[in-house]
Design an enzyme around this catalytic site. Sequence first.
Site, PDB file in Angstrom:
ATOM      1  N   ASP A 182       0.826  -1.208   0.000  1.00 28.82           N
ATOM      2  CA  ASP A 182       0.000   0.000   0.000  1.00 28.82           C
ATOM      3  C   ASP A 182       0.861   1.260   0.000  1.00 28.82           C
ATOM      4  OD1 ASP A 182      -2.773   1.251   0.457  1.00 28.82           O
ATOM      5  OD2 ASP A 182      -1.591   2.110   2.082  1.00 28.82           O
ATOM      6  N   LYS A 218       1.592 -14.918  -2.794  1.00 31.50           N
ATOM      7  CA  LYS A 218       2.109 -16.089  -3.510  1.00 31.50           C
ATOM      8  C   LYS A 218       3.036 -16.937  -2.654  1.00 31.50           C
ATOM      9  CE  LYS A 218       0.394 -14.820  -7.587  1.00 31.50           C
ATOM     10  NZ  LYS A 218      -0.619 -15.609  -8.299  1.00 31.50           N
ATOM     11  N   ARG A 222     -10.269  11.184 -12.343  1.00 32.77           N
ATOM     12  CA  ARG A 222      -9.556  11.246 -11.064  1.00 32.77           C
ATOM     13  C   ARG A 222      -9.145   9.864 -10.568  1.00 32.77           C
ATOM     14  NH1 ARG A 222     -13.811  13.427  -7.599  1.00 32.77           N
ATOM     15  NH2 ARG A 222     -12.351  12.989  -5.939  1.00 32.77           N
ATOM     16  N   LYS A 223      -9.433   8.837 -11.338  1.00 33.96           N
ATOM     17  CA  LYS A 223      -9.058   7.478 -10.936  1.00 33.96           C
ATOM     18  C   LYS A 223      -7.654   7.136 -11.441  1.00 33.96           C
ATOM     19  CE  LYS A 223     -13.771   5.692 -11.329  1.00 33.96           C
ATOM     20  NZ  LYS A 223     -14.627   4.757 -12.084  1.00 33.96           N
TER      21      LYS A 223
END
Lengths: 241, 241
Positions: B163, B187, B208-209
């Site tokens: 993140d 994994k 805006r994405k």
Amino acid sequence: MWKSGVTLARALRPRSAPRLGSKASSRASKPAAACHLLWSSETQFSQAGQPKDYALPNASWSQGMLNLYNEFVEKSKDGTWKRIPSYRHSLDHIPDSVKLEGEKVQKDTRLFLRNLDEEGLGFEYVMFLNPSEKRMVTVYQPGPYLEGHPGFTHGGSTAAMIDSTIGSCAIFVAGRVMTANLSIDFKNPIPLGSVVLVDSKVDRMEGRKVFLSCQVWSADGQTLHAEATALFIQLASLTRR
Amino acid sequence: MWKSGVTLARALRPRSAPRLGSKASSRASKPAAACHLLWSSETQFSQAGQPKDYALPNASWSQGMLNLYNEFVEKSKDGTWKRIPSYRHSLDHIPDSVKLEGEKVQKDTRLFLRNLDEEGLGFEYVMFLNPSEKRMVTVYQPGPYLEGHPGFTHGGSTAAMIDSTIGSCAIFVAGRVMTANLSIDFKNPIPLGSVVLVDSKVDRMEGRKVFLSCQVWSADGQTLHAEATALFIQLASLTRR
């Protein structure tokens, strides 16, 4: 804050069909009778004495945190819910019956969510299990050392709160598991110092796969902070003996 | 360890289209929730003096960590890559130009990934940006206080590493952003004390994405630990000026 049974009932209402349900194959899920709690207050420790249980009130807990804790303790009196103890070392959570050969608690490591010394700075939390619903709820009070955007929890700390809750729920059903997928929709930021309820549930099992879903609510049940789905895989060599 | 340019080239090879691209593109716009910071080497600080930059070698860094760091520093000499400084307080990363009115560094809070006092116990890391490729790479050395399954990083700490990297990459393109979705495929477990490379890239933008993808490789480029996709939303009032 969690003010009433009505509000509590609202946030803990029976959940709608899990989003992953529609993808469910026709294979039957494992019977609930096959489910076992991996760690619990019955856990037997090989070392002398019990490790400190951090899932109990301390001076850093806000009134809102205490209120939610007390409501779940009350609900635990008839056995519907059950408080889950929490320790600083990962291996302290694993009963001897599912320990690997030679596994010993490493005192130089710490469970990620219990790695800060001072109370209240990081993750304050307590988990409650509802065995019949295959559901695990965590009351969290994220502290000021979990910051991302100023004043709010870091996306990674929110992910950690979800992963820990949903993973513990998977453990309840399948014994030792590992995360295979975690997908989180972040809805509303979580203010540092607030209290949130992370509500997770096993939706179904397919062989060694455990599918779960989760929601993160504000303590008053008014704000949905996040939703998540997860897939955990049961470790074949480590299933409960 | 990162032994050769060939190995480096392997792990940093051009990436294929993200697996979840089609799913992500069909996702309806949602309010974003987990916040991220804009930080860059151009950051101008209003307070006297510079805060300590933690994205520099310290005594806890292993030889494998140093090798990777040195390779990227070498690659930064021609401007292809750029080391990104890292501070303890969230707001120190935000340039004055995009600070909100009245925003001041809160010294009683800490950035989640920099919240432990002792070097080497938590997240040791350094980020490098490749502006032309819209790519952010982080070299991580997860310490013993990030444990989940005994001996390995907690799923939540792996999520935090992803993140943080992928969010920083989004920030480079879009200014202040918030996480809307983060989906991680785990994994192979990450051993505590090992060195991993988290390699993130902006795949596309739609209004805006900001859509991104990410892979977590072992330092030798032989083991894929995790893959992830993410959607970030640009904060309308805080776009880069």
